[in-house]
Scaffold this motif. Structure first.
Motif, mmCIF file in Angstrom:
data_model
loop_
_atom_site.group_PDB
_atom_site.id
_atom_site.type_symbol
_atom_site.label_atom_id
_atom_site.label_comp_id
_atom_site.label_asym_id
_atom_site.label_seq_id
_atom_site.Cartn_x
_atom_site.Cartn_y
_atom_site.Cartn_z
ATOM 1 N N VAL A 144 0.838 -1.207 0.000
ATOM 2 C CA VAL A 144 0.000 0.000 0.000
ATOM 3 C C VAL A 144 0.870 1.254 0.000
ATOM 4 O O VAL A 144 0.608 2.218 -0.738
ATOM 5 C CB VAL A 144 -0.948 -0.005 1.209
ATOM 6 N N VAL A 145 1.939 1.254 0.801
ATOM 7 C CA VAL A 145 2.837 2.406 0.857
ATOM 8 C C VAL A 145 3.483 2.648 -0.499
ATOM 9 O O VAL A 145 3.577 3.794 -0.970
ATOM 10 C CB VAL A 145 3.921 2.191 1.942
ATOM 11 N N LEU A 146 3.935 1.580 -1.168
ATOM 12 C CA LEU A 146 4.561 1.725 -2.481
ATOM 13 C C LEU A 146 3.606 2.346 -3.491
ATOM 14 O O LEU A 146 3.988 3.216 -4.283
ATOM 15 C CB LEU A 146 5.036 0.364 -2.991
ATOM 16 N N MET A 171 -3.967 -0.680 -8.768
ATOM 17 C CA MET A 171 -3.461 -1.140 -7.483
ATOM 18 C C MET A 171 -3.888 -0.204 -6.352
ATOM 19 O O MET A 171 -4.109 -0.649 -5.219
ATOM 20 C CB MET A 171 -1.944 -1.236 -7.530
ATOM 21 N N ALA A 172 -4.004 1.093 -6.652
ATOM 22 C CA ALA A 172 -4.451 2.040 -5.624
ATOM 23 C C ALA A 172 -5.877 1.730 -5.198
ATOM 24 O O ALA A 172 -6.196 1.720 -3.997
ATOM 25 C CB ALA A 172 -4.345 3.468 -6.149
ATOM 26 N N LEU A 266 11.249 3.605 -9.675
ATOM 27 C CA LEU A 266 11.744 2.306 -10.143
ATOM 28 C C LEU A 266 11.345 1.211 -9.158
ATOM 29 O O LEU A 266 10.877 0.135 -9.554
ATOM 30 C CB LEU A 266 13.261 2.339 -10.294
ATOM 31 N N MET A 267 11.503 1.467 -7.852
ATOM 32 C CA MET A 267 11.139 0.481 -6.848
ATOM 33 C C MET A 267 9.642 0.192 -6.873
ATOM 34 O O MET A 267 9.215 -0.957 -6.683
ATOM 35 C CB MET A 267 11.574 0.976 -5.475
ATOM 36 N N VAL A 268 8.831 1.218 -7.119
ATOM 37 C CA VAL A 268 7.386 1.026 -7.237
ATOM 38 C C VAL A 268 7.071 0.123 -8.422
ATOM 39 O O VAL A 268 6.269 -0.820 -8.311
ATOM 40 C CB VAL A 268 6.669 2.384 -7.394
ATOM 41 N N ALA A 269 7.701 0.392 -9.574
ATOM 42 C CA ALA A 269 7.454 -0.407 -10.772
ATOM 43 C C ALA A 269 7.895 -1.851 -10.572
ATOM 44 O O ALA A 269 7.198 -2.796 -10.985
ATOM 45 C CB ALA A 269 8.175 0.204 -11.974
ATOM 46 N N LEU A 270 9.030 -2.051 -9.909
ATOM 47 C CA LEU A 270 9.491 -3.418 -9.624
ATOM 48 C C LEU A 270 8.507 -4.122 -8.692
ATOM 49 O O LEU A 270 8.221 -5.316 -8.856
ATOM 50 C CB LEU A 270 10.880 -3.374 -8.991
#
Length: 352
Positions: A144-146, A171-172, A266-270
């Motif tokens: 959820v945070v991501l 996803m949100a 990038l971390m969100v997309a991964l």
């Protein structure tokens, strides 16, 4: 909606290692192959070698130290959720967290969550169902945070592939609904169980669904305690910002350019892509995401592919290093973790 703070959980079937069906692995292998081929298409192997050669080994060493510190912070944060049941040693949480990440990187079906839960259960005597429930809770909150971070950053970055904003919006919505249900579970558990008993499903399915529900309720009750929730949420932005800075510094160590917003996106997309059926280590998926996202930020495809290989490789090497040390330090045999949730039944699963 006035449940007692320490309710006794109904006896549930013990959680067991779930084997993925054959079709899942066929789909995951095909997807990994296709995405990996797309990722390496048109890259320059010489440019990749040159990018590796210009890496600064001293900064890489400091990055490995920073990843270790972040693992320790993640262990402390997880320990907050478990603290209602047992006061845990920070080093125990570190070793278990490192082993969990190693298991997720090298083994299928996110087996690391089972491994780290089994380690904590073995060392503390806390019920494995409860430990696993808190691990799942940690993953849900992080997801959820991501998504929230991605939505916040999205307006400031243009040129992203269409699938990134589309996936974030989906996803949100799903995350908001899921989080509300998650927080309400302790109060509607009895109602859900009554509905499950009336569903026209085989008894085995009902038993499994009841077991899953029970574990989620355990995790929820660990989180909804105000003090534990506040402590957990206080650690969360620190951990993710630390991850972002590590990613930025790794790019600098390879003479590449990446700012904090870009690193976080990038971390969100991964994270979004990791929800797809995948082989161990997310082979293909991570490479495709990196070679799709990072060129938007100014890297060449060859640089992006090199970066993500180093990014993954450093993590795996570090998890392997700490993982191999942890078992003798904790006096745990690898055979004890082979079927962790079947071999070590617990006696209680109540949450304080």
């Amino acid at each position: 909606m006035n449940k007692p703070d320490k309710p006794m959980i109904q006896t549930e079937p013990e959680p067991r290692v779930t084997r993925r069906p054959v079709w899942y692995w066929i789909l995951a292998a095909l997807l990994a192959t296709v995405l990996l081929l797309l990722a390496v298409r048109g890259v320059s192997w010489q440019e990749m070698i040159d990018t590796l050669r210009q890496s600064d080994p001293l900064i890489i060493g400091l990055i490995l130290l920073a990843i270790t510190v972040n693992l320790f912070l993640r262990g402390l944060r997880w320990g907050i959720l478990l603290s209602g049941e047992h006061k845990l040693q920070p080093l125990t949480m570190f070793w278990a967290t490192a082993d969990g990440y190693l298991g997720n990187a090298l083994l299928p079906a996110r087996a690391g969550e089972l491994i780290r839960s089994a380690i904590v259960g073995l060392k503390t005597g806390v019920g494995t169902s409860f430990v696993l429930a808190t691990a799942l809770t940690e993953r849900i909150i992080d997801a959820v945070v991501l998504v929230l971070v991605g939505l916040f950053l999205l307006p400031g970055i243009s040129g992203l592939p269409a699938w990134v904003p589309a996936a974030l919006r989906v996803m949100a919505a799903a995350g908001t609904i899921g989080l509300l249900l998650f927080l309400l579970l302790p109060y509607i558990e009895d109602t859900i169980r009554k509905i499950l008993t009336r569903l026209p499903l085989p008894d085995l399915w009902k038993e499994k669904l009841n077991g899953i529900l029970g574990r989620f309720v355990l995790g929820t009750r660990a989180f909804v305690n105000p003090a534990r929730a506040a402590g957990f949420l206080a650690f969360t932005p620190v951990i993710w910002l630390f991850d972002g800075f590590i990613t930025v510094e790794l790019a600098k160590a390879m003479s590449l350019s990446l700012n904090l917003s870009q690193a976080l996106l990038l971390m969100v997309a991964l994270g979004l892509a990791s929800a797809l059926p995948s082989t161990p280590g997310y082979v293909g998926i991570y490479q495709f995401v990196a070679t799709t996202i990072l060129p938007v930020f100014g890297m060449t495809r060859s640089e992006a592919l090199t970066f993500i290989i180093v990014y993954q490789g450093l993590g795996i090497l570090l998890y392997l290093f700490w993982g191999l040390i942890s078992l003798p330090v904790l006096n745990i045999k690898a055979s004890e973790l082979r079927q962790p949730l079947e071999l070590h039944p617990e006696k209680k699963d109540d949450v304080g």
